[in-house]
Design a protein around this motif. Sequence first.
Motif, PDB file in Angstrom:
ATOM      1  N   VAL A  95      49.761  48.716  29.577  1.00  0.00           N
ATOM      2  CA  VAL A  95      48.676  47.633  29.618  1.00  0.00           C
ATOM      3  C   VAL A  95      49.261  46.472  30.637  1.00  0.00           C
ATOM      4  CG1 VAL A  95      47.197  45.990  28.582  1.00  0.00           C
ATOM      5  CG2 VAL A  95      47.392  48.434  27.883  1.00  0.00           C
ATOM      6  N   ALA A  96      50.288  46.021  30.376  1.00  0.00           N
ATOM      7  CA  ALA A  96      50.737  44.908  31.006  1.00  0.00           C
ATOM      8  C   ALA A  96      52.054  44.902  32.081  1.00  0.00           C
ATOM      9  CB  ALA A  96      51.459  43.995  29.729  1.00  0.00           C
ATOM     10  N   LEU A  97      52.961  45.553  31.551  1.00  0.00           N
ATOM     11  CA  LEU A  97      54.261  45.594  32.623  1.00  0.00           C
ATOM     12  C   LEU A  97      53.700  46.109  34.117  1.00  0.00           C
ATOM     13  CD1 LEU A  97      57.127  46.306  30.324  1.00  0.00           C
ATOM     14  CD2 LEU A  97      56.063  44.175  30.985  1.00  0.00           C
ATOM     15  N   GLY A  98      53.971  45.352  35.034  1.00  0.00           N
ATOM     16  CA  GLY A  98      53.883  45.906  36.140  1.00  0.00           C
ATOM     17  C   GLY A  98      52.322  45.735  37.071  1.00  0.00           C
ATOM     18  N   LYS A  99      51.377  45.294  36.088  1.00  0.00           N
ATOM     19  CA  LYS A  99      50.294  45.258  36.660  1.00  0.00           C
ATOM     20  C   LYS A  99      49.680  43.884  36.745  1.00  0.00           C
ATOM     21  CE  LYS A  99      48.288  49.538  34.672  1.00  0.00           C
ATOM     22  NZ  LYS A  99      47.180  50.132  34.171  1.00  0.00           N
ATOM     23  N   TYR A 100      50.321  42.814  36.478  1.00  0.00           N
ATOM     24  CA  TYR A 100      49.946  41.484  36.273  1.00  0.00           C
ATOM     25  C   TYR A 100      51.107  40.673  36.781  1.00  0.00           C
ATOM     26  CZ  TYR A 100      46.409  43.213  33.259  1.00  0.00           C
ATOM     27  OH  TYR A 100      45.235  43.836  32.834  1.00  0.00           O
ATOM     28  N   GLU A 101      50.866  39.762  37.586  1.00  0.00           N
ATOM     29  CA  GLU A 101      51.905  38.741  37.870  1.00  0.00           C
ATOM     30  C   GLU A 101      51.527  37.443  37.022  1.00  0.00           C
ATOM     31  OE1 GLU A 101      52.032  37.363  42.174  1.00  0.00           O
ATOM     32  OE2 GLU A 101      51.534  39.403  42.663  1.00  0.00           O
ATOM     33  N   GLY A 102      52.639  36.796  36.591  1.00  0.00           N
ATOM     34  CA  GLY A 102      52.478  35.704  35.845  1.00  0.00           C
ATOM     35  C   GLY A 102      52.510  36.200  34.541  1.00  0.00           C
ATOM     36  N   ASP A 103      52.231  35.456  33.595  1.00  0.00           N
ATOM     37  CA  ASP A 103      52.605  35.680  31.796  1.00  0.00           C
ATOM     38  C   ASP A 103      51.445  36.679  31.361  1.00  0.00           C
ATOM     39  OD1 ASP A 103      54.582  33.760  32.000  1.00  0.00           O
ATOM     40  OD2 ASP A 103      53.368  32.047  31.562  1.00  0.00           O
ATOM     41  N   VAL A 104      51.878  37.207  30.373  1.00  0.00           N
ATOM     42  CA  VAL A 104      50.820  38.115  29.744  1.00  0.00           C
ATOM     43  C   VAL A 104      51.030  37.856  28.270  1.00  0.00           C
ATOM     44  CG1 VAL A 104      50.645  40.659  29.063  1.00  0.00           C
ATOM     45  CG2 VAL A 104      50.811  39.886  31.650  1.00  0.00           C
ATOM     46  N   LEU A 105      50.121  37.595  27.819  1.00  0.00           N
ATOM     47  CA  LEU A 105      49.874  37.492  26.166  1.00  0.00           C
ATOM     48  C   LEU A 105      49.520  38.662  25.586  1.00  0.00           C
ATOM     49  CD1 LEU A 105      49.888  35.494  23.599  1.00  0.00           C
ATOM     50  CD2 LEU A 105      47.384  35.550  24.124  1.00  0.00           C
ATOM     51  N   LEU A 106      50.587  38.958  24.378  1.00  0.00           N
ATOM     52  CA  LEU A 106      50.406  40.136  23.582  1.00  0.00           C
ATOM     53  C   LEU A 106      50.160  39.941  22.263  1.00  0.00           C
ATOM     54  CD1 LEU A 106      50.128  43.221  23.309  1.00  0.00           C
ATOM     55  CD2 LEU A 106      52.400  43.264  23.207  1.00  0.00           C
ATOM     56  N   ALA A 107      49.365  39.792  21.258  1.00  0.00           N
ATOM     57  CA  ALA A 107      49.023  39.426  19.860  1.00  0.00           C
ATOM     58  C   ALA A 107      49.353  40.735  19.104  1.00  0.00           C
ATOM     59  CB  ALA A 107      47.745  38.737  19.929  1.00  0.00           C
TER      60      ALA A 107
ATOM     61  N   PRO B   9      58.115  35.007  11.261  1.00  0.00           N
ATOM     62  CA  PRO B   9      56.933  34.312  10.383  1.00  0.00           C
ATOM     63  C   PRO B   9      55.527  34.576  10.713  1.00  0.00           C
ATOM     64  CG  PRO B   9      57.957  32.500  11.579  1.00  0.00           C
ATOM     65  CD  PRO B   9      58.550  33.792  12.012  1.00  0.00           C
ATOM     66  N   ASN B  10      54.493  34.469   9.879  1.00  0.00           N
ATOM     67  CA  ASN B  10      53.334  34.637  10.278  1.00  0.00           C
ATOM     68  C   ASN B  10      53.021  33.405  11.093  1.00  0.00           C
ATOM     69  OD1 ASN B  10      52.775  36.472   7.999  1.00  0.00           O
ATOM     70  ND2 ASN B  10      52.326  34.994   6.343  1.00  0.00           N
ATOM     71  N   CYS B  11      52.114  33.790  12.185  1.00  0.00           N
ATOM     72  CA  CYS B  11      51.578  32.986  13.270  1.00  0.00           C
ATOM     73  C   CYS B  11      52.762  32.389  14.152  1.00  0.00           C
ATOM     74  CB  CYS B  11      51.276  31.572  12.657  1.00  0.00           C
ATOM     75  SG  CYS B  11      49.477  31.978  11.649  1.00  0.00           S
ATOM     76  N   GLY B  12      54.073  33.263  14.068  1.00  0.00           N
ATOM     77  CA  GLY B  12      55.141  32.909  14.705  1.00  0.00           C
ATOM     78  C   GLY B  12      54.973  33.439  16.349  1.00  0.00           C
ATOM     79  N   VAL B  13      55.371  32.637  17.181  1.00  0.00           N
ATOM     80  CA  VAL B  13      55.603  33.085  18.827  1.00  0.00           C
ATOM     81  C   VAL B  13      56.944  33.351  19.079  1.00  0.00           C
ATOM     82  CG1 VAL B  13      54.900  32.115  20.985  1.00  0.00           C
ATOM     83  CG2 VAL B  13      53.496  31.280  19.006  1.00  0.00           C
ATOM     84  N   SER B  14      56.809  34.612  19.653  1.00  0.00           N
ATOM     85  CA  SER B  14      58.162  35.239  20.292  1.00  0.00           C
ATOM     86  C   SER B  14      57.791  35.383  21.600  1.00  0.00           C
ATOM     87  CB  SER B  14      58.478  36.475  19.500  1.00  0.00           C
ATOM     88  OG  SER B  14      58.753  36.199  18.256  1.00  0.00           O
ATOM     89  N   CYS B  15      58.837  35.184  22.578  1.00  0.00           N
ATOM     90  CA  CYS B  15      58.488  35.468  23.977  1.00  0.00           C
ATOM     91  C   CYS B  15      59.744  36.472  24.512  1.00  0.00           C
ATOM     92  CB  CYS B  15      58.574  34.105  24.748  1.00  0.00           C
ATOM     93  SG  CYS B  15      57.343  33.012  24.471  1.00  0.00           S
ATOM     94  N   LEU B  16      59.311  37.364  25.279  1.00  0.00           N
ATOM     95  CA  LEU B  16      60.243  38.244  26.057  1.00  0.00           C
ATOM     96  C   LEU B  16      60.165  37.820  27.563  1.00  0.00           C
ATOM     97  CD1 LEU B  16      59.910  41.797  24.314  1.00  0.00           C
ATOM     98  CD2 LEU B  16      61.931  40.295  24.417  1.00  0.00           C
ATOM     99  N   ASP B  17      61.107  37.668  28.248  1.00  0.00           N
ATOM    100  CA  ASP B  17      60.911  37.409  29.474  1.00  0.00           C
ATOM    101  C   ASP B  17      61.349  38.648  30.481  1.00  0.00           C
ATOM    102  OD1 ASP B  17      60.017  34.700  29.185  1.00  0.00           O
ATOM    103  OD2 ASP B  17      61.900  33.926  29.008  1.00  0.00           O
ATOM    104  N   PHE B  18      60.520  39.011  31.410  1.00  0.00           N
ATOM    105  CA  PHE B  18      60.880  40.170  32.259  1.00  0.00           C
ATOM    106  C   PHE B  18      61.395  39.745  33.488  1.00  0.00           C
ATOM    107  CE2 PHE B  18      58.596  41.759  28.768  1.00  0.00           C
ATOM    108  CZ  PHE B  18      59.193  43.184  28.326  1.00  0.00           C
ATOM    109  N   ASN B  19      62.506  39.747  34.012  1.00  0.00           N
ATOM    110  CA  ASN B  19      62.799  39.386  35.239  1.00  0.00           C
ATOM    111  C   ASN B  19      64.176  40.173  35.859  1.00  0.00           C
ATOM    112  OD1 ASN B  19      65.345  38.429  34.025  1.00  0.00           O
ATOM    113  ND2 ASN B  19      64.247  36.553  33.507  1.00  0.00           N
TER     114      ASN B  19
END
Length: 105
Positions: A29-41, A68-78
Motif C-alpha cells: 500500500v505505501a512503500l514506493g508508491k507515495y512521495e512524502g509522509d504516509v500515515l498508517l493507523a 501506549p494507547n493513542c501513542g504515535v510511532s514513526c519509522l523513517d525510510f531513507n
Amino acid sequence: RDLHSFPTRRSSDLQLDVGRRAVEALERVALGKYEGDVLLATHDAVGKVLICHYIGLPLTSYWRIRIPNCGVSCLDFNGDGPQLSLLGDVSHLGCGFESFLSRSL
C-alpha cells in the motif's frame, strides 16, 4: 527475521500470521508508491511487528516494546535504511497522559 514464527504468549493462527500480513500490507500500500509522509493507523500489535521487522529486531523482541494507547510511532525510510524516530509518543494528548503509559501492552 522470521515473520512466519510470530512469538506469542497465546498461540493462534491470527497471531502467527500478523507479522507477514502487516509487512506485506505496508509494502503493497505505501512503500514506493507515495512521495512524502504516509500515515498508517494500527493497533499496537501491528505497529510492534512492523517496528521489529524494519529496524532489524527479532520478533522475540515484540513483548519488550510498549506502545501506549493513542501513542504515535514513526519509522523513517531513507537512504540509510529504516530508522525508528519516535516510539509511543503521547504528547499530543496533553496533561494526564501518564495513565495511558501504565495501560500499554
